[in-house]
Structures are given as C-alpha cells and as structure tokens.
Design a protein around this motif. Structure first.
Motif, PDB file in Angstrom:
ATOM      1  N   PRO B  76      -6.983  19.581  -6.906  1.00  0.00           N
ATOM      2  CA  PRO B  76      -5.844  18.820  -6.372  1.00  0.00           C
ATOM      3  C   PRO B  76      -6.122  17.322  -6.366  1.00  0.00           C
ATOM      4  O   PRO B  76      -7.080  16.861  -5.744  1.00  0.00           O
ATOM      5  CB  PRO B  76      -5.695  19.368  -4.946  1.00  0.00           C
ATOM      6  CG  PRO B  76      -6.264  20.746  -5.016  1.00  0.00           C
ATOM      7  CD  PRO B  76      -7.378  20.679  -6.010  1.00  0.00           C
ATOM      8  N   GLY B  77      -5.332  16.600  -7.111  1.00  0.00           N
ATOM      9  CA  GLY B  77      -5.488  15.148  -7.154  1.00  0.00           C
ATOM     10  C   GLY B  77      -6.493  14.652  -8.171  1.00  0.00           C
ATOM     11  O   GLY B  77      -6.672  13.452  -8.324  1.00  0.00           O
ATOM     12  N   HIS B  78      -7.157  15.544  -8.866  1.00  0.00           N
ATOM     13  CA  HIS B  78      -8.146  15.131  -9.869  1.00  0.00           C
ATOM     14  C   HIS B  78      -7.644  15.556 -11.248  1.00  0.00           C
ATOM     15  O   HIS B  78      -7.691  16.729 -11.616  1.00  0.00           O
ATOM     16  CB  HIS B  78      -9.506  15.760  -9.586  1.00  0.00           C
ATOM     17  CG  HIS B  78     -10.606  15.221 -10.461  1.00  0.00           C
ATOM     18  ND1 HIS B  78     -11.912  15.173 -10.064  1.00  0.00           N
ATOM     19  CD2 HIS B  78     -10.598  14.694 -11.716  1.00  0.00           C
ATOM     20  CE1 HIS B  78     -12.663  14.655 -11.020  1.00  0.00           C
ATOM     21  NE2 HIS B  78     -11.871  14.359 -12.042  1.00  0.00           N
ATOM     22  N   VAL B  79      -7.195  14.576 -11.982  1.00  0.00           N
ATOM     23  CA  VAL B  79      -6.646  14.858 -13.305  1.00  0.00           C
ATOM     24  C   VAL B  79      -7.663  14.417 -14.360  1.00  0.00           C
ATOM     25  O   VAL B  79      -8.047  13.250 -14.413  1.00  0.00           O
ATOM     26  CB  VAL B  79      -5.317  14.104 -13.514  1.00  0.00           C
ATOM     27  CG1 VAL B  79      -4.797  14.321 -14.937  1.00  0.00           C
ATOM     28  CG2 VAL B  79      -4.293  14.572 -12.494  1.00  0.00           C
ATOM     29  N   ALA B  80      -8.108  15.371 -15.153  1.00  0.00           N
ATOM     30  CA  ALA B  80      -9.015  15.051 -16.258  1.00  0.00           C
ATOM     31  C   ALA B  80      -8.186  14.936 -17.531  1.00  0.00           C
ATOM     32  O   ALA B  80      -7.094  15.492 -17.637  1.00  0.00           O
ATOM     33  CB  ALA B  80     -10.076  16.134 -16.402  1.00  0.00           C
ATOM     34  N   ARG B  81      -8.744  14.204 -18.489  1.00  0.00           N
ATOM     35  CA  ARG B  81      -7.991  13.962 -19.723  1.00  0.00           C
ATOM     36  C   ARG B  81      -8.825  14.374 -20.931  1.00  0.00           C
ATOM     37  O   ARG B  81     -10.048  14.351 -20.891  1.00  0.00           O
ATOM     38  CB  ARG B  81      -7.644  12.472 -19.814  1.00  0.00           C
ATOM     39  CG  ARG B  81      -6.839  11.982 -18.629  1.00  0.00           C
ATOM     40  CD  ARG B  81      -6.564  10.498 -18.733  1.00  0.00           C
ATOM     41  NE  ARG B  81      -7.783   9.703 -18.647  1.00  0.00           N
ATOM     42  CZ  ARG B  81      -7.856   8.418 -18.995  1.00  0.00           C
ATOM     43  NH1 ARG B  81      -6.790   7.802 -19.443  1.00  0.00           N
ATOM     44  NH2 ARG B  81      -8.984   7.755 -18.886  1.00  0.00           N
ATOM     45  N   ASN B 425     -11.829  10.826 -12.276  1.00  0.00           N
ATOM     46  CA  ASN B 425     -10.613  10.857 -11.458  1.00  0.00           C
ATOM     47  C   ASN B 425     -10.188   9.406 -11.249  1.00  0.00           C
ATOM     48  O   ASN B 425     -10.831   8.663 -10.521  1.00  0.00           O
ATOM     49  CB  ASN B 425     -10.904  11.544 -10.123  1.00  0.00           C
ATOM     50  CG  ASN B 425      -9.651  11.711  -9.287  1.00  0.00           C
ATOM     51  OD1 ASN B 425      -8.604  11.142  -9.612  1.00  0.00           O
ATOM     52  ND2 ASN B 425      -9.759  12.494  -8.215  1.00  0.00           N
ATOM     53  N   LEU B 426      -9.141   9.029 -11.888  1.00  0.00           N
ATOM     54  CA  LEU B 426      -8.739   7.623 -11.875  1.00  0.00           C
ATOM     55  C   LEU B 426      -7.790   7.272 -10.726  1.00  0.00           C
ATOM     56  O   LEU B 426      -7.277   6.155 -10.678  1.00  0.00           O
ATOM     57  CB  LEU B 426      -8.094   7.256 -13.211  1.00  0.00           C
ATOM     58  CG  LEU B 426      -9.015   7.408 -14.426  1.00  0.00           C
ATOM     59  CD1 LEU B 426      -8.294   7.021 -15.720  1.00  0.00           C
ATOM     60  CD2 LEU B 426     -10.278   6.559 -14.263  1.00  0.00           C
ATOM     61  N   SER B 427      -7.602   8.213  -9.828  1.00  0.00           N
ATOM     62  CA  SER B 427      -6.730   7.867  -8.696  1.00  0.00           C
ATOM     63  C   SER B 427      -7.487   6.936  -7.750  1.00  0.00           C
ATOM     64  O   SER B 427      -8.716   7.023  -7.607  1.00  0.00           O
ATOM     65  CB  SER B 427      -6.293   9.133  -7.966  1.00  0.00           C
ATOM     66  OG  SER B 427      -7.375   9.676  -7.257  1.00  0.00           O
ATOM     67  N   PRO B 428      -6.775   6.031  -7.108  1.00  0.00           N
ATOM     68  CA  PRO B 428      -7.432   5.026  -6.256  1.00  0.00           C
ATOM     69  C   PRO B 428      -8.270   5.634  -5.136  1.00  0.00           C
ATOM     70  O   PRO B 428      -9.238   5.032  -4.677  1.00  0.00           O
ATOM     71  CB  PRO B 428      -6.257   4.229  -5.682  1.00  0.00           C
ATOM     72  CG  PRO B 428      -5.132   4.471  -6.629  1.00  0.00           C
ATOM     73  CD  PRO B 428      -5.323   5.836  -7.181  1.00  0.00           C
TER      74      PRO B 428
END
Lengths: 667, 503
Positions: B76-81, B425-428
């Motif tokens: 949850p909240g960790h988007v990998a690319r 995880n590029l979320s702040p």
C-alpha cells in the motif's frame, strides 16, 4: 570562557571511548555552541586548539613534561581467558618447516638430483591460499583453515612423499641403508625405525608405539596389507604414503598442545610439556620446527630446568650466524607488520609521478620517485630497527628519536631485481654504505626517528595527507583506537588536491574540524598529529613553506590532466596540541616536539607490549586477563630495551603454559 | 580416474607477469559444448562480481526513466516501476543500455542485452560505510556502529549455495564447490553449518584459480619431485584426526572444534580428489593459449571450469580503479582521491564513469560473453547462470541506499530478463533521512530480499536458509528511519522474489 556541562561530558566520554564520531548529539544541541577547537583538559580547563595563541613557534621547546604517566595495565589475579583452538602453521612456518624436513630427510645428499632445496622448490606450494590479514593484526593470528589449505597441504604432502621415495638413493638417505639392502626381512624394523626418527621431526615429539605402527602400516596401503614378500621399499612405493601421512597429521599442521601438569593457582591452566615448549620456542624465534639440539633438550629433560631453558633461549636468540639470521628475520617481521610496512600498506608514488601536479611539486626530484622507492623506504626502517635492536642494542625510544640515517646509496640491490632509490638525495644527507659503516647523522631535530622517514612520510600523492599521517601515528605508535569514518560529510566537501589560497593544513581544518561528526575524531585525535609533520612534503623532503598551485585548463597533451601553475607560497604551520595522552594540553611546535611528547608519554612502550604480545601468543590481547603479561613486557622494553624485551617474552610464565578453560556463556 | 592433464609448465607459463597464459574460450569452445547430454536439467551457475567504492551517478548508472512504463503497487502506497531494457547503438558502433552499461555493439549484442536486468532501489537499510562481503550478506567488522547485531555474521550466499544439496544435487566431477577472490565468507565447518563465520579460501589471480581447479599432479613435469602417482590416502589421514579427537589427551572445546572442522574438510577433500567428471573433458585438456589481462584471464578460467563441471560458483572482487583512464589520477588512493569526490562533475565524468564503463565491458560483459556458449541445444551456460554485478555503495560513496545491481543470465529459466526495475517508493512519505543515513533517499526494497531472490533463482529453497522468525536471507536489521519510511505490509514479502523478476 566557561564550558557548558553539556559539552564537557560528551567530550570526556568521547575521549574515554576513543571517539564515536557523534560528539554533539545532533543539530541544535548545546554542544554546537561550544567553541570549535575546544577540548576538555584534565581539571576541566580548555586545551588550546592548534595554532591558537600560546602554542609555541616551530622549533620551540614544549612545556615541561607532565609527570610520568601510569601504566595502562594492571596486573591482578584473574581467571585465565578461554582457550583458543590450536593455531595452524602460518604459510611461512609451513614452508620453512617442510624445507627443513626435506633437509633433514636427505641429509648427507651428494648427487645434485637429491638436493633438498631443488626438491622443495618443485613442491606445489603455489596452491597455498592467500593469507589476508586484518589491518593491525599479525599473520600469525590468522587461524582460518579453508578448503584451499587442506587441498594444498594434501598436494604438497603427496608430492613430498613421492619425491623423497622416488629413487633408491633417496630411499637410502631417507629411511636408511636397510631400505635398499637385499634383506627384505629387516624391512618392518627398518620402517619402524624410520617412522620413529622422521616422525619425531614431523610431529615435533616422539611417537608412541601405536603411532609408529599406524604410520608404518601406511607403507602397505596399496599392497593389500602387509604380508611376506611384499616390499614397500621400492622407489615410488609405500614409503611415500608414510611421509605424506605424517605431513598431513594434525600434530604437523597445527600447533598442538595438550599441556602437562596443572599450574598452581591458575585454574584450568597447564604447563606445556617439554616438546610443546620446544615447538613454541622454535616457532616464535625461528618460525620453523625445533632443531636437533632443542629436541635433545626436550628429550633429556634439560629444557624443563630453568638453566636448560635459559640456555636454549639464549641459543635460539643468539647472534651466532645461523640463529641470528633466522631470529633477526622473524623479529623484523614483527616490526614490519606492527608498523604497517607490508607491501600492500605502502603508497605507490611512482604511479602518479607523470601527472602534472606531481611534476610541479616534485620538480627535479621526480626522477627519484621510482618504483623501488617504497621498498627502499622500508629497507631504511629495517636497517634502523636492526641497528638499534641488534647491532647497538638500544631502546624503543631510539627508534623514535635517532638522528642516524640509514638511507643507502642508490643502486644497491634490493633482492628482487630492483635497486634502491636515491633516498639520501631526497633527505639531503650523505648515503650510508651499509654493513659496519657508521651511519651519517641528520642535524639534531631535523629528522628524529622513524616517523620522519620516507616510509612514514611519502604519501603517494602530490599532497602530504596529514590525516593519514595522523591516523597512522595514533593507531600504530600509540595504539589508540580510531573508528572508521562512517559518513560522507568529507565527500560532500572533499579536500582539494590543490588550492591557490590555502595550505593543505588549512584545507584539512576547514573540512574536518567544522562539522561535529568529523571534528569529534579529527580535532583531538588525528589532525594535530598529522599537522606536526607538515614540515615534510609528499616526498618526505623537509620544507618550511608550501607551494600553492592554481589548477588551470585541461592539458591537451595529457588526457584527463590539467595545467598547474604555482601562484605563491605559504609558511607551513606545524604547531598543534597533539594530545598524545588524551586530555594533555601541552603544545607541540612540530615533529621533533611531537616525538618528544610521544616518548615522554611512554605510550609506545605500552603499544609495543600489546603488539608483541599478540605476535607472540597469536591472538588479540585482553587488557584485563592479560594484564600481568602486558605489564611485564611494557616494563621490560621500557627498562631494558628492545632486544631484551624481544627475548624476555619467552621467559614469562604465560609463554610456558596454556589455558584449557572453556568459554563462559554470555550472560 | 579421468583427469585433465595440464602440466605445471603450462600453468606457470604466463604467471610471471600481470597477464597469464590461459585458455581463450571463444576459440576453443565448440558450437555445442561436450557432455551436454549427461547434464542434469538446467543445473545452475552463479557468479557475483563486486566492485568497490561505488559513487556512480544515478544518471550514469541507470537507464533512462523513460522506459519505466509499467507500474505495480507492491505494498500500500509503494509503487514500483519497470520497463524493458532498451539497447541503443550510436553512430560509432557503441551499444548502450545506460551510460555505464555500454560496449562495442559486437560485444553488447541485442542477444546479450536481452539477457540483462538492471535493478534500482535496493537498500542495505542500516549504517555500514564500508563492507567487503555485504554484497552477498556478510556485513563485516569494518563497518562502524553496525545496525546488525554485533558478532552475528552470516555466511555469504555463495557459501549457502555451495553447501546446498539443492544447488548441488550431485557433486560428480566438482573440484571446488565455489571459488572466489575476496567476497566470500563461510562457516568454519560448512558441512555441519557450524563454527564461526570466516573468510573462505581465496585466489589472488588467475594462476592461483587455475591451479586450484585444474591442478592434478606435478609428477609428470617436475623432475625434482618425480615419482609415480599413488592412490589417495585421505581416509587414513582422517583416522589420525579421529584418533586425536577421541584419544585421552587433554583438549579444549576449541581444539575439538578445530579437529571436527578439519575432518569435514578432509571429507570434502576426499570427494574432490576422487571426483570423476561425466563430461567429455577433451576440450579442457589442451586449450589453445593466449594472453589476457588478469580479470579477463580469471573470466576464462571460470567459464572453462563451468564448462568442465569443476565448479559452478564464483565470486569476484574487482577494483574499478584498474579500468580508469590513466593520467588524471593524482590522488593516493582511488577511494580517498576519487570516490570521495564523486559529486565533483569533472571527477564523475572523467574518472568514475569511464572506470565503470571499462569494468562493465571488460569484466562483466566479458564473462557473460564467455558463458554464452551452448551447454545444451539452444541453451547456453549463461542462460543457466546468474551473473550479478553490484557495487559497494550507491551514487554516494559510503552509502548503501539504492545500490545498483546488474544481472545477466536467466538462472536456468528462473528469472525473467531484459527488465529494468525501479523499486524506489517515490512518494514523499517514503523518504529516508536522518540518523545513520546520508542525505535523503527514497525507500526501496531491502537487500536481504535481493539475496533471497538470488538464492531461490539458483534453486536453493527458502527452507535451507531462512530463519522462521526472519524472512529473506540473513540480516534483517533496519534502522528506525528506514522502517518508518517503509510501506505497511512490505515486511511480509521480504522472503519473496523481487517483483518483476520471477519467470
């Protein structure tokens, strides 16, 4: 200025534990308000920061010495520490021992084909794994046994066995005439005698009857057992397996010690048996197996008497031709490893000698920076140590203070196809002819002792690298721990290679003494020691001023390089408060003052004791449990000098006993 | 016993200099290597290459973010690319996947590029600074204030593989379970997985490695030690250790352990010296000799040893300094003088970048090319191998947040390849900073998950290495700021394959 309590306490804690790199406790702590360069001194006063008013001018005498410091060691009865497992032979010990065994096995050889030296050089020693050793430790302490060791030992043993049993002539030398005579009936006895005789050398103690029989039977391994008419004494026959089996025995590959009787008053500690003691002595001083005389002393019991033991110690440590070569070489190995002068420790200035900046700094002396310069520098230290240990036995202080130069004439052979670099020219001193020739002397105070010689000064760069010089003195000579740097603050503000406006010292101060994380170690422990040697440049030449360079455009003639232009000079500042003893506020004016403070501190003697203890006992010291042995060594080197201390360690009770205590579980 | 007869003279012929006479594989390896028909299905090989210092700018090390066209929320909240690796060839004939990952197009072929993975966002989430075995799970004592509990060192994963019955279901013909030159740590008694974790046998150069794997007997060439071969004597030697161990002489517990460890080593020796390969070793016997520089020579030995079945695991420590252009290096050591200045643009561009370009092309890719020979119809050694290159530190020297990892090979079909994966995880809210961490870094996935992936991909099941209370391989320690930045639930997956990689 008054110090806040919040500053004093963390600083004192830092000094006590050898600094942690975290002095202030983070941003905005009270410690950040403390003045830069301030250090807690005994009594709560302030130590002066380097270069602060009151520090003496270069060359001025330091303040009167502080009272003689107390020994860091306490000798109190304590339980012996838990036993370490047997150490294996080091690579040097293994090679020496196999070599000596071949010489013993083929003694009396005449045909060059039976030359034990040639046979030894044909054995596959190249299979032995590399022996990496941790910085600050000794090769003797490396007790890892890997699959590579076991494989290499096996191949060497097998090759040695085959070689020794390859021809009738060698069998006759190895086993005796009974091996090659026409009487096969005497073979069992012949073999047994051989196993007893050769086995005693290999296992470094006499074999009992069961062992003799077990090893003797190895001769029949490929013959479906011993039976009438079967002859294991054929060239290439079973004798090879007897030899190989012995060379693979635990008592050969390890320093096996079972102990003898219990030592009174020391629970779990046992005196070494006579043969075990003979081995310890021999491997300590000669790094090889006991010779016949030492074994004889073990056999006849004389080694167990104080007089007999002293006699053997004197013989092994003596200056007689054979012994002196071995013991001197082995003891030099101790100094070489202690002082971090192994090949891999050395800077390699010749790798950068063609860079423009180095050319500018070195000037005409660039031609002296050859690939043999590092080894030449180490040889000078070796000659210096040899002189003050063996030729004119002196004190540890002499190594640190002597004004004698051992820089040899250029072009002298170094033994590996290289010849000595022109160190005398770098020093500006007459060359030493070597041997019994009197060494020339530097001007008083110009180059005191080893720390002001090329082996400790040449940086491998165009700059002086005072940080590394300071770390080396702190860690190697004073035995003070310094944590590894663990952050990249210095990387975000790297110390530039050159500066048109600042000296090396100023650049180092600006980048290591302003951030609390760095300053915690650099300001009290590292930089002041390194700055004291700023009177010597990156090539080890004496200097009073430092040339300042400006880096210009890229050099089209050298890819990746730049053009450098000297824009001025600045006087070097060698003043500092080196805190040789942590908290000591006495200032130093430069290298000579620093060396005096180091000598006055007596810390090198304690450091020697720690290091020589570890070299001798092949393990890290335990300041509490080993306090008595450490203190004896410290006193010995302090009072009676280097040679006496190197010898005295084997006279201590600890050398003649072994703990069998078990490790206590951690609470 | 069928053995390769390489004389001492052959072994030593080139050992005197910095280069060594060693087999040049492309010229000796047939289109299809011998013995493929007797190989177990998809037996796997592992090579780890570790270089020191790091300090390669992210923009130089990694491919363009433009290729990261797919996303997956891994917690949850960790988007990998992820995206496909794209190979580009410039006018000069240089193929590149990133600025570092480049080589002449004839070497970095489309085929090899398709067998690569580039992984970004893998973190050692504690204070480390330096290490010499952390690449593979041993975070050593040079580390300061180590997060992992002091003294609890784990073997490197190559040693787990080496002593895994799953990795080596058969040891037939294997002369050394693994070889390495400085990254490997194992138990003192690996067969029993007991005793302290220590350095393992290491080779310093190709000659040592060659001797270790191909040495048989000096008798045929060394006149001084001539004599006929003798049958093995290991069993008798073991008996002498047992006699001492079980005798009535005084021994400490450490002495007993020493003897036990040695006996296990002797058992392994017995296996080694009686190892009989089922492969056709004719190609190994009389290799064509040429001269190669040291790392390339080591690569040749490794590839040849893999082909001959003498070992299946190798780890290499490589100093990137050796691949730097000469001339501009004025500092005493690469670490202090260059790596510490990684953020000086000129240093990065003229020294760090070309050094790593050279290391990739001449070490990593060189090995991959030598392994890319058929082992079975349509399947190369590289297809069955997992070659990993990683660096001691990330773009900032001394920091281990987001260490680059490059892999080559499909691990016997276990791994997808051609992937560029960015696990950050590029979320702040996922920024790691403060405490022991340098600067501010996005939280990625932990290194012990990478190690678990490598183990599983090479056929070692979790049951063989995982502690019940601690998924992943080895040390699971995280410093507080890292844990705080982690997405909830990510903990549970630490023992699983890294996302995007499982075939």
């Amino acid at each position: 200025m008054l110090l806040s309590r919040a500053f004093v306490l963390p600083s004192l804690t830092l000094l006590a534990v050898g600094c942690t790199g975290y002095v202030t406790g983070g941003e905005g702590s009270a410690a950040d308000d403390a003045p830069r360069g301030a250090l807690a001194a005994p009594g709560g006063g302030l130590a002066r920061s380097p270069g602060a008013p009151g520090a003496p001018a270069p060359g001025a005498s330091p303040a009167p010495p502080a009272p003689a410091p107390a020994s860091p060691f306490t000798c109190q009865p304590r339980p012996a520490r838990a036993a370490d497992g047997w150490r294996r032979l080091t690579e040097r010990e293994y090679r020496n021992t196999v070599r000596d065994l071949l010489a013993f096995a083929l003694r009396g050889w005449k045909d060059p084909k039976d030359d034990p030296g040639a046979i030894g050089s044909g054995l596959p020693f190249h299979l032995l794994p590399d022996e990496p050793v941790a910085r600050g430790a000794f090769f003797r302490m490396n007790d890892d046994v890997t699959q590579g060791h076991v494989r290499a030992w096996y191949e060497v043993a097998r090759a040695a066995g085959r070689a020794l049993a390859a021809t009738p002539a060698r069998l006759a030398l190895l086993v005796g005439p009974c091996a090659t005579d026409a009487d096969v009936g005497n073979d069992p006895r012949c073999l047994a005698d051989f196993v007893a005789r050769f086995g005693e050398r290999v296992l470094r103690r006499p074999l009992d009857a069961a062992e003799i029989e077990a090893y003797r039977r190895n001769a029949y391994r490929d013959l479906a057992g011993e039976r009438l008419g079967v002859d294991p004494m054929q060239p290439g026959g079973g004798v090879a397996d007897v030899v190989a089996s012995l060379l693979l025995a635990p008592q050969f590959l390890y320093h096996v010690e079972h102990g003898d009787g219990p030592v009174a008053g020391k629970s779990g500690v046992f005196a070494l048996g006579a043969f075990e003691l003979a081995s310890r002595l021999s491997y300590h001083f000669w790094e090889t197996m006991p010779d016949e005389e030492l074994l004889k002393a073990a056999r006849d019991g004389s080694l167990a008497t104080p007089e007999g033991y002293a006699r053997q110690v004197a013989r092994l440590f003596s200056d007689t031709p054979g012994a002196s070569t071995r013991v001197r070489w082995v003891m030099w190995g101790f100094f070489r490893e202690w002082l971090e002068l192994e090949d891999e420790d050395l800077p390699r200035p010749h790798l950068v000698r063609d860079t423009n900046l180095f050319k500018a700094v070195a000037g005409a002396d660039r031609t002296l920076v050859t690939d043999s310069l590092p080894q030449t520098a180490v040889e000078e230290i070796r000659d210096l140590v040899t002189h003050h240990t063996w030729q004119t036995p002196g004190r540890l202080d002499d190594l640190l203070t002597t004004n004698l130069s051992f820089a040899r004439m250029p072009g002298a052979p170094l033994g590996n196809g290289k010849t000595t670099a022109d160190l005398p020219r770098l020093y500006g001193v007459a060359p030493w002819a070597g041997g019994a020739a009197p060494p020339p002397a530097f001007e008083p105070g110009a180059r005191p002792g080893i720390l002001t010689r090329a082996a400790f000064l040449v940086s491998g760069t165009a700059g002086t690298r005072p940080i590394l010089r300071g770390v080396r003195v702190r860690r190697t000579i004073l035995c003070d721990p310094i944590p590894e740097p663990d952050n990249n603050d210095v990387m975000s503000a790297p110390i530039p290679e050159v500066s048109a406006a600042s000296t090396t010292r100023q650049e180092v101060e600006a980048r290591t003494e302003t951030m609390p994380k760095c300053a915690g170690c650099h300001r009290p422990l590292i930089n002041p020691l390194g700055f004291a040697f700023e009177g010597y440049d990156a090539l080890g030449r004496a200097r009073a001023v430092e040339a300042l360079y400006e880096r210009g455009a890229r050099d089209p003639a050298r890819a990746g390089d730049h053009v450098y232009r000297q824009v001025g000079t600045a006087p070097v500042d060698t003043r500092s408060v080196p805190q040789v003893v942590l908290g000591d506020a006495r200032p130093s004016g430069g290298a000579a003052d620093l060396v005096k403070l180091i000598v006055d501190s007596r810390k090198p003697a304690a450091c020697f004791a720690r290091k020589y203890f570890e070299f001798t006992y092949r393990r890290a010291h335990d300041e509490a449990a080993d306090g008595c042995a450490l203190e004896r060594l410290r006193e010995e080197v302090d009072r009676n000098g280097l040679k006496a201390a190197l010898r005295a360690v084997v006279l201590s009770p600890e050398f003649r006993e072994r703990s069998f205590n078990e490790a206590r579980p951690r609470p | 016993m069928k053995t390769i007869r390489l004389t001492r003279r052959q072994v030593l012929r080139g050992a005197g200099g910095c280069s060594l006479a060693l087999p040049f594989l492309p010229s000796i390896v047939p289109a299809r290597a011998h013995g493929a028909e007797v190989l177990p299905a998809r037996q796997r090989y592992f090579v780890a290459i570790g270089s020191y210092n790091g300090g390669v700018a992210d923009a130089n090390m990694f491919p363009s973010d433009d290729v990261l066209r797919e996303t997956q929320e891994i917690a949850p909240g960790h988007v990998a690319r992820r995206g496909r690796l794209a190979r580009q060839v410039d006018a000069a004939g240089t193929a590149s996947v990133s600025r570092v990952l480049r080589a002449p197009a004839a070497e970095l072929t489309e085929r090899l590029a398709s067998k690569m993975n580039v992984l970004r966002g893998l973190d050692m989430p504690f204070r480390l600074g330096h290490h010499s075995g952390g690449y593979l799970g041993y975070y050593d004592t040079t580390s300061v204030g180590l997060g992992p509990r002091a003294g609890e060192f784990t073997p490197t994963i190559d040693q787990v593989m080496a002593w895994s019955p799953s990795f080596y279901p058969s040891l037939q013909g294997v002369r050394a379970r693994s070889v390495h030159n400085g990254l490997s740590y194992g138990w003192s008694n690996p067969a029993q997985r007991s005793g302290p974790v220590q350095k393992t046998e290491r080779f310093s150069d190709a000659a040592k490695l060659f001797s270790r794997l191909f040495y048989t007997d000096p008798a045929s060439s060394a006149v001084a030690v001539a004599g006929p071969a003798r049958p093995p004597i290991v069993d008798g030697v073991i008996q002498s250790y047992r006699s001492l161990r079980e005798g009535n002489r005084r021994l400490s517990a450490a002495d007993r352990r020493r003897l036990d460890d040695h006996v296990e080593r002797l058992r392994e020796l017995e296996r080694e010296v009686t190892a009989v390969s089922t492969r056709d070793l004719r190609q190994c016997r009389e290799p064509m000799l040429t001269k190669e520089a040291s790392h390339q020579a080591i690569n040749s030995v490794i590839a040849l040893a893999f082909m001959c079945g003498y070992t299946r695991i190798a780890t290499l420590a490589v100093n990137e300094e050796r691949y730097a252009p000469s001339g501009g290096f004025t500092a005493g050591t690469w670490h202090d003088g260059i790596a510490h200045k990684h953020n000086v643009p000129e240093v990065q561009e003229t020294l760090i970048l070309p050094a790593h370009q050279g290391l990739f092309a001449r070490v990593v890719l060189d090995l991959a090319r030598k392994l890319d020979v058929e082992e079975a119809p349509g399947i190369t050694l590289l297809d069955n191998a997992l070659v990993m290159w990683t660096l001691e530190c990330e773009a900032t020297t001394h920091s281990q947040m987001g260490i680059p990892v490059v892999t080559l090979g499909g691990a016997g079909g276990a791994l997808r390849t051609g992937v560029y994966a960015d696990y950050r995880n590029l979320s702040p809210s996922a920024v790691v900073s403060g405490s022991v961490f340098i600067g501010k870094r996005p939280c990625g996935l932990t290194w012990n998950r990478l190690l678990a992936t490598l183990l599983q991909a090479t056929g070692v099941p979790r049951a063989e290495y995982e502690k019940p209370e601690q998924p992943g391989y080895g040390n699971g320690w995280r410093d507080a700021p890292y844990t705080k930045a982690m997405a909830p639930g990510l903990d549970r997956d630490v023992g699983e394959y890294l996302p995007f990689l499982k075939a």
